[in-house]
Design a protein around this motif. Sequence first.
Motif, PDB file in Angstrom:
ATOM      1  N   GLN A  38       2.640 -12.631  -1.082  1.00 64.20           N
ATOM      2  CA  GLN A  38       1.241 -12.681  -1.461  1.00 64.20           C
ATOM      3  C   GLN A  38       1.155 -13.052  -2.947  1.00 64.20           C
ATOM      4  O   GLN A  38       1.863 -12.477  -3.775  1.00 64.20           O
ATOM      5  N   VAL A  39       0.280 -14.003  -3.261  1.00 64.66           N
ATOM      6  CA  VAL A  39       0.156 -14.473  -4.636  1.00 64.66           C
ATOM      7  C   VAL A  39      -1.313 -14.499  -5.044  1.00 64.66           C
ATOM      8  O   VAL A  39      -2.202 -14.721  -4.221  1.00 64.66           O
TER       9      VAL A  39
ATOM     10  N   PHE B 214     -11.777  -9.945  -3.940  1.00 63.90           N
ATOM     11  CA  PHE B 214     -11.555 -11.387  -3.994  1.00 63.90           C
ATOM     12  C   PHE B 214     -10.975 -11.905  -2.679  1.00 63.90           C
ATOM     13  O   PHE B 214     -11.341 -12.994  -2.211  1.00 63.90           O
ATOM     14  N   ALA B 215     -10.073 -11.151  -2.084  1.00 64.06           N
ATOM     15  CA  ALA B 215      -9.464 -11.594  -0.825  1.00 64.06           C
ATOM     16  C   ALA B 215     -10.500 -11.677   0.288  1.00 64.06           C
ATOM     17  O   ALA B 215     -10.483 -12.625   1.093  1.00 64.06           O
TER      18      ALA B 215
ATOM     19  N   VAL C 201      -6.717 -15.264  -2.986  1.00 62.11           N
ATOM     20  CA  VAL C 201      -5.301 -14.906  -2.881  1.00 62.11           C
ATOM     21  C   VAL C 201      -4.749 -15.723  -1.724  1.00 62.11           C
ATOM     22  O   VAL C 201      -5.492 -16.231  -0.885  1.00 62.11           O
ATOM     23  N   ALA C 202      -3.442 -15.856  -1.697  1.00 61.54           N
ATOM     24  CA  ALA C 202      -2.831 -16.691  -0.659  1.00 61.54           C
ATOM     25  C   ALA C 202      -1.463 -16.140  -0.297  1.00 61.54           C
ATOM     26  O   ALA C 202      -0.853 -15.374  -1.048  1.00 61.54           O
ATOM     27  N   SER C 203      -0.993 -16.546   0.862  1.00 58.41           N
ATOM     28  CA  SER C 203       0.346 -16.210   1.317  1.00 58.41           C
ATOM     29  C   SER C 203       1.214 -17.449   1.207  1.00 58.41           C
ATOM     30  O   SER C 203       0.858 -18.508   1.741  1.00 58.41           O
ATOM     31  N   HIS C 204       2.329 -17.336   0.510  1.00 58.31           N
ATOM     32  CA  HIS C 204       3.214 -18.488   0.352  1.00 58.31           C
ATOM     33  C   HIS C 204       3.730 -18.915   1.727  1.00 58.31           C
ATOM     34  O   HIS C 204       4.215 -18.076   2.497  1.00 58.31           O
TER      35      HIS C 204
ATOM     36  N   ARG D 197       3.273 -13.670  -8.000  1.00 57.53           N
ATOM     37  CA  ARG D 197       3.472 -12.469  -7.192  1.00 57.53           C
ATOM     38  C   ARG D 197       3.268 -11.226  -8.048  1.00 57.53           C
ATOM     39  O   ARG D 197       2.661 -10.243  -7.602  1.00 57.53           O
ATOM     40  N   GLU D 198       3.773 -11.289  -9.286  1.00 56.67           N
ATOM     41  CA  GLU D 198       3.607 -10.161 -10.196  1.00 56.67           C
ATOM     42  C   GLU D 198       2.143 -10.001 -10.584  1.00 56.67           C
ATOM     43  O   GLU D 198       1.638  -8.867 -10.690  1.00 56.67           O
TER      44      GLU D 198
END
Length: 327
Positions: free
Chosen positions: A224-225, A156-157, A215-218, A142-143
Amino acid sequence: MSELAEIKVRPLLPERGALPLLVEAAEPGMGLLDHFDELKDLVAQHLDQCGGVLFRGFDVGGVAAFRQFADAFGHPLLNYEFGSTPRSNVTQGVYTSTEYPAHQSIPLHNEQAYSLDWPMRIWFYSVIAAQTGGETPIADSREVYRRMPADIRERFASKRLMYVRNYGNGLDVGWEQVFNTEDRSVVEAYCRAHHIEWEWKDDGELRTRQVCQAVASHPWTGDQVWFNQAHLFHVSNLPEEVRESLLEIVDEEDLPRNVYYGDGTPIEFEVLERIRAVLDDCAISFAWQEGDVLMLDNMLAAHARSPFTGPRKVVVAMAQGYSEKHR
């Protein structure tokens, strides 16, 4: 510091934040499995927030007991399928960590983030700590996402990533090991099921292409990670002399591995360097102690490996498979 049934709980490195949470036996030799119910409750309370838990000072009881500990969280341990690095099976569901030479470092990455399927949970057990080095640096994904320059994050997204792999030929892991079979029809069935394009080359070797998330959503926390291995798969990850030597004997499309934007256009070297700089800034490193067990949420925390000297043995288990293609 809080205590639960003589178990101490605190951040290992409070100046770096909550990752990893240290769960420490009050007295050396407390059995890890003997306190499983308490430890499982602690994981349920804290893992979504901190991303990783380090169990220290417990008597693990060996590899078989480590396997039992990981399995007891309620999800069958996963086979290492569609892997990208050499590993050996230790026992069912437990593998050696990546078998790269001791002098090599392994960049931060989330396990199997180069695919549409990955484990949500991963455990590391330090059986033998290296004489020097050999840490497993970690980072909060996340950071990393928050610190990533906005232009890179957005590009990238939207474009996603295309991973291209060429197996075997003495340059990378053979397809037989990656897919755990010598039957081409089994490989093709796996590729169809996992949205992987494949082709058998004239020399009998295999090439695959797969477009995946960057990128992805947990799925549980909604965070968002940053979740990809672009910086690791890209040809720029190789030392310059190795890269030049490889390109003298193979065309770019035949490199063991490479990555492009999802539309097939090249990723700029400068972009990869900016990404690596963010990852370096986010890395958290601590020395292994023999008997340590590190549990990570594989989407919330990335991991790496530092060079080392002397014997080192870290074994790995993974569980709770997740598929992005079913979102």
